[in-house]
Design a protein around this motif. Structure first.
Motif, PDB file in Angstrom:
ATOM      1  N   SER A 232       1.110  -1.172   0.125  1.00 63.88           N
ATOM      2  CA  SER A 232      -0.128   0.085  -0.081  1.00 63.88           C
ATOM      3  C   SER A 232       0.659   1.301   0.151  1.00 63.88           C
ATOM      4  O   SER A 232       2.470   1.023  -0.319  1.00 63.88           O
ATOM      5  N   GLU A 233       0.372   2.010   0.241  1.00 62.19           N
ATOM      6  CA  GLU A 233       0.391   3.508   0.267  1.00 62.19           C
ATOM      7  C   GLU A 233       1.853   3.593   1.840  1.00 62.19           C
ATOM      8  O   GLU A 233       3.453   4.188   1.115  1.00 62.19           O
ATOM      9  N   PHE A 234       1.262   3.318   2.605  1.00 60.14           N
ATOM     10  CA  PHE A 234       2.299   3.329   3.838  1.00 60.14           C
ATOM     11  C   PHE A 234       2.954   2.496   3.961  1.00 60.14           C
ATOM     12  O   PHE A 234       3.945   2.621   3.939  1.00 60.14           O
ATOM     13  N   THR A 235       2.931   0.783   2.989  1.00 63.34           N
ATOM     14  CA  THR A 235       3.701  -0.191   3.085  1.00 63.34           C
ATOM     15  C   THR A 235       4.852   0.612   2.247  1.00 63.34           C
ATOM     16  O   THR A 235       6.093   0.323   2.876  1.00 63.34           O
ATOM     17  N   GLN A 236       4.304   1.015   1.195  1.00 60.23           N
ATOM     18  CA  GLN A 236       5.898   1.507   0.543  1.00 60.23           C
ATOM     19  C   GLN A 236       6.754   2.472   1.200  1.00 60.23           C
ATOM     20  O   GLN A 236       8.180   2.363   0.953  1.00 60.23           O
ATOM     21  N   TYR A 237       6.378   3.625   2.340  1.00 59.03           N
ATOM     22  CA  TYR A 237       6.720   4.530   2.675  1.00 59.03           C
ATOM     23  C   TYR A 237       7.623   3.526   3.717  1.00 59.03           C
ATOM     24  O   TYR A 237       8.601   3.506   4.242  1.00 59.03           O
ATOM     25  N   LEU A 238       7.281   2.533   4.943  1.00 57.40           N
ATOM     26  CA  LEU A 238       8.055   1.369   5.453  1.00 57.40           C
ATOM     27  C   LEU A 238       9.105   1.112   4.644  1.00 57.40           C
ATOM     28  O   LEU A 238      10.554   0.926   5.331  1.00 57.40           O
ATOM     29  N   ASP A 239       8.749   0.136   3.482  1.00 56.08           N
ATOM     30  CA  ASP A 239      10.321  -0.300   2.190  1.00 56.08           C
ATOM     31  C   ASP A 239      10.779   0.556   2.805  1.00 56.08           C
ATOM     32  O   ASP A 239      11.851   0.252   2.895  1.00 56.08           O
ATOM     33  N   ASN A 240      10.816   1.891   2.529  1.00 57.24           N
ATOM     34  CA  ASN A 240      12.055   3.320   2.146  1.00 57.24           C
ATOM     35  C   ASN A 240      12.968   3.447   3.467  1.00 57.24           C
ATOM     36  O   ASN A 240      13.796   3.450   3.078  1.00 57.24           O
TER      37      ASN A 240
ATOM     38  N   ARG B 284      17.914   2.450   5.994  1.00 60.42           N
ATOM     39  CA  ARG B 284      18.544   1.472   7.346  1.00 60.42           C
ATOM     40  C   ARG B 284      19.905   0.707   6.508  1.00 60.42           C
ATOM     41  O   ARG B 284      20.626   0.864   7.622  1.00 60.42           O
ATOM     42  N   SER B 285      18.945   0.188   5.729  1.00 57.52           N
ATOM     43  CA  SER B 285      20.219  -0.915   5.224  1.00 57.52           C
ATOM     44  C   SER B 285      21.604   0.008   5.194  1.00 57.52           C
ATOM     45  O   SER B 285      22.643  -0.590   5.176  1.00 57.52           O
ATOM     46  N   LYS B 286      20.991   0.861   3.776  1.00 56.23           N
ATOM     47  CA  LYS B 286      22.000   1.786   3.902  1.00 56.23           C
ATOM     48  C   LYS B 286      23.323   2.338   4.913  1.00 56.23           C
ATOM     49  O   LYS B 286      24.210   2.122   4.621  1.00 56.23           O
ATOM     50  N   GLN B 287      22.163   2.811   5.514  1.00 56.35           N
ATOM     51  CA  GLN B 287      23.104   3.596   7.115  1.00 56.35           C
ATOM     52  C   GLN B 287      24.088   2.531   7.479  1.00 56.35           C
ATOM     53  O   GLN B 287      24.570   2.605   8.073  1.00 56.35           O
ATOM     54  N   LYS B 288      23.180   0.802   7.787  1.00 60.11           N
ATOM     55  CA  LYS B 288      24.468   0.245   8.616  1.00 60.11           C
ATOM     56  C   LYS B 288      25.361  -0.326   7.663  1.00 60.11           C
ATOM     57  O   LYS B 288      26.040  -0.775   8.060  1.00 60.11           O
TER      58      LYS B 288
ATOM     59  N   GLU C 179      27.108   2.026   5.675  1.00 56.11           N
ATOM     60  CA  GLU C 179      28.251   2.925   5.915  1.00 56.11           C
ATOM     61  C   GLU C 179      28.597   2.244   6.698  1.00 56.11           C
ATOM     62  O   GLU C 179      29.884   2.673   7.148  1.00 56.11           O
ATOM     63  N   LYS C 180      28.468   2.236   7.935  1.00 57.63           N
ATOM     64  CA  LYS C 180      28.809   2.395   9.708  1.00 57.63           C
ATOM     65  C   LYS C 180      30.140   0.753   9.428  1.00 57.63           C
ATOM     66  O   LYS C 180      31.231   0.906   9.684  1.00 57.63           O
ATOM     67  N   VAL C 181      29.564  -0.067   8.958  1.00 58.35           N
ATOM     68  CA  VAL C 181      30.387  -1.071   8.335  1.00 58.35           C
ATOM     69  C   VAL C 181      31.589  -0.796   7.706  1.00 58.35           C
ATOM     70  O   VAL C 181      33.015  -0.682   7.618  1.00 58.35           O
ATOM     71  N   ASN C 182      31.319  -0.013   6.447  1.00 60.88           N
ATOM     72  CA  ASN C 182      32.005   0.235   5.414  1.00 60.88           C
ATOM     73  C   ASN C 182      33.769   1.437   6.008  1.00 60.88           C
ATOM     74  O   ASN C 182      34.299   1.435   6.648  1.00 60.88           O
ATOM     75  N   ILE C 183      33.328   2.153   6.885  1.00 65.39           N
ATOM     76  CA  ILE C 183      33.641   3.169   8.160  1.00 65.39           C
ATOM     77  C   ILE C 183      34.816   2.840   8.819  1.00 65.39           C
ATOM     78  O   ILE C 183      36.202   2.541   8.830  1.00 65.39           O
ATOM     79  N   LYS C 184      34.156   1.283   9.497  1.00 64.89           N
ATOM     80  CA  LYS C 184      35.278   0.332  10.324  1.00 64.89           C
ATOM     81  C   LYS C 184      36.071  -0.064  10.051  1.00 64.89           C
ATOM     82  O   LYS C 184      36.930  -0.510  10.041  1.00 64.89           O
TER      83      LYS C 184
END
Length: 639
Positions: free
Chosen positions: A615-623, A628-632, A634-639
């Motif tokens: 739905s429109e709302f679950t698409q927002y949650l998918d994003n 969150r996956s991208k941020q995770k 990036e943190k791994v790469n920094i380490k």
């Protein structure tokens, strides 16, 4: 600048009291609390000061002049009144002393506030003292009149020491004098913590207790004392609002989780206590919320002023107070049971009331929770039954939680203006900072009213929440292949929270949008999955009877529609079948946004949204998950 309760002094206060109030507010440190005329177990000292590095000091204020004083000794003072008569009063120092020892007697009953060993065992763990402020007597007057022979210099403040306009005034001297008004020979080793100060407020001012958290007494006093480490009190801003709403009509606009219902219930208790002959009505839209407020009010009325006046045999409270002069109703039950009319008859009855042709009950005070859900003519009817002399109407609302289209202006609907009579609650106390941000980000993204969002001001605007500093985990998002799998994962999470985080099952809430769709029997699968996991549950919204009878602390997980969850809160909230939102058969997109926002803000600590469709709302949650996956990564790469 110190925190004052109330925020402003009453207009009828004496000139001396206003001077002391202003000076203490401006010149005491930011983390000091100054109470003006608090009622403490039957006494009303003029000022009570609580400071983390100070302890507690009680001040009496006297506006005596040299001509007022006739004959003085340590026990009693003979003074001349304005009419020229002579009056005998207790020495002001003795008044202050008696008041502080009354306070100490109350506080000493809590083991967490006393010293358990050493030279000062069984004394309070912080110093306490008292003094008198003479607002019209100067330092030279004390010397010339020989006042220091009947009043110790360290226990009084004169005009030079309290008036910033006088040459002899010094902020440092003011602080030094207050710090030396102690009658105990010890000083604070460590500053008082927020928990210590909350405990002091909790015992001295019963009205600040959040009574929804109140538990019945336990059999042994030691157990009770140990259990009080988790006491709950209003935030000082909430306390100020409850105490300073004043008379007549008032409007409180607050964000979700800002304590609106607590303030409303506390206000009702105060009005009941001050006016035992009043008829007081509390109205809301939701049946479930009416039930919750009823329980809160009953707790408040049965909670002793002194927590240690319990029956420690473990038996029931003797002669429990019911609702006394307070009636709690959801609007439609009130129409049916109290007014004996139907909703369609409201316009006709309003006209009859205007013509004085209808005999209906009247109320001295009316308090409305979730006022944004009330129709214009509902408000007209309610206000027409309000005592014209008292005009005590309190409206509490949050436009971001408006899920029913209501068109009205308060002046037109109630005949009362709220201009200059409204207060804003913008701090969310219920949810963690993570939940506040998550819910508000969603609301801003999807609400058509986002351009009307302001931090303060006008009637009808949406208030942007500020969170407290309380932290917690990021809200969880579960994406499953089908609803059966989704509910199994949710049930597993609930069991994990119970076993690992010790969250009681009665502090868990499962929210759903619709009971069933053409493809999925939503509520049946919810109940079956929880039952198969061996977990206890209660379906709040099964029928009207279950809405009225549910008890939060019955050891069972609660299941409810989002609509019926307004005004409730739980430590852990699971919003399931989120892909049913926005609901295809609902034309009002804004209502769907508000509903999901309401659902999210029911969670105090743990929030989880799950879905197995799109739905429109679950698409927002998918994003959100993708981000969150991208941020995770990036943190791994920094380490």
């Amino acid at each position: 600048m110190a925190i004052t309760v109330p925020e402003t002094i009453r207009s009828s206060a004496t000139a001396g009291e206003r001077l002391v109030f202003r000076t203490l507010k401006i010149y005491l440190p930011d983390d000091y609390i100054v109470y003006f005329e608090p009622e403490i177990h039957g006494r009303r000292p003029d000022f009570v000061i609580i400071g983390p590095d100070l302890g507690l000091v009680v001040l009496e204020v006297k506006d005596y002049t040299k001509n007022t004083l006739f004959r003085l000794n340590h026990e009693e003072w003979h003074i001349l009144t304005t009419s020229g008569d002579q009056a005998v009063i207790k020495s002001p120092i003795k008044q202050a002393r008696d008041n502080v020892f009354k306070v100490v007697d109350v506080l000493k009953k809590d083991k967490s506030l006393i010293q358990t060993e050493g030279k000062y065992q069984f004394n309070l763990k912080f110093p306490y003292g008292y003094g008198v402020v003479f607002t019209r007597l100067y330092a030279k007057d004390f010397v010339e009149e020989g006042l220091y022979s009947v009043i110790e210099p360290e226990l009084c403040l004169n005009r030079d020491e309290i008036d910033p306009d006088k040459e002899g005034f010094s902020e440092e001297i003011l602080m030094e004098k207050i710090m030396n008004m102690f009658v105990v020979p010890y000083r604070l080793k460590d500053t008082l913590s927020k928990e210590d100060i909350d405990a002091i407020r909790y015992y001295l001012f019963p009205e600040v207790r959040i009574s929804a958290e109140f538990k019945p007494p336990v059999p042994y006093q030691d157990q009770l004392l140990l259990s009080l480490h988790d006491i709950k009190t209003m935030d000082l801003h909430q306390e100020n609002l409850a105490k300073q709403l004043g008379d007549k009509n008032r409007l409180i606009r607050g964000v979700a989780g800002s304590g609106k219902t607590i303030i409303l219930a506390s206000r009702a208790k105060m009005l009941s206590k001050q006016n035992p002959d009043w008829k007081i009505l509390i109205l809301c839209y939701n049946i479930s919320l009416a039930n919750a407020i009823q329980q809160m009010i009953t707790h408040m009325l049965n909670e002793p002023e002194d927590l240690f006046d319990f029956n420690f045999t473990g038996g029931e409270v003797e002669n429990p107070v019911k609702n006394h002069n307070i009636v709690v109703r959801n609007f439609h039950a009130w129409l049916k049971n109290d007014l004996k009319i139907k909703e369609g008859q409201i316009p006709n009855f309003i006209e009859k009331i205007k013509r004085k042709e209808a005999i209906l009950p009247t109320y001295d005070a009316i308090l409305i929770d979730e006022g944004q859900d009330f129709e214009a003519d509902w408000l007209s009817l309610v206000s027409s039954l309000l005592n014209e002399q008292t005009q005590s109407l309190l409206l509490v609302e949050d436009r971001a939680q408006e899920i029913y289209k209501r068109k009205r202006t308060y002046v037109q609907d109630t005949g009362l203006s709220f201009q200059g009579r409204s207060k804003i609650l913008s701090i969310n106390y219920r949810n963690t900072a993570q939940i506040v941000k998550f819910a508000w980000d969603f609301y801003r993204k999807h609400s058509m009213l986002k351009n009307k969002v302001v931090n303060r001001e006008l009637e009808g605007e949406i208030i942007a929440p500020q969170s407290t500093k309380r932290k917690g985990p990021e809200p969880g998002i579960i994406r499953a292949n089908n609803f059966y799998e989704e509910m199994k994962l949710v049930a597993r999470q609930m069991k994990k929270l119970h076993d690992e985080r010790k969250v009681p099952y009665h502090e868990m809430l499962v929210l759903y949008r619709v009971k069933k769709t053409s493809k999925i029997p939503i509520i049946d699968i919810i109940q079956r999955s929880i039952k198969d996991a061996g977990l206890p549950y209660f379906w709040i919204t099964e029928n009207e009877q279950s809405k009225r009878s549910f008890e939060k602390e019955d050891g069972r997980i609660k299941i409810s529609t989002i609509d019926s969850s307004k005004g409730l809160d739980f430590r852990a909230v699971f919003i399931v079948n989120t892909d049913s939102m926005p609901f295809p058969l609902e034309d009002d997109h804004e209502r769907e946004v508000s509903l999901l926002y309401i659902g999210m803000t029911r969670a105090k600590e743990f929030l989880c949204l799950s879905y197995s469709g799109t739905s429109e709302f679950t698409q927002y949650l998918d994003n959100v998950l993708l981000e969150r996956s991208k941020q995770k990564a990036e943190k791994v790469n920094i380490k």
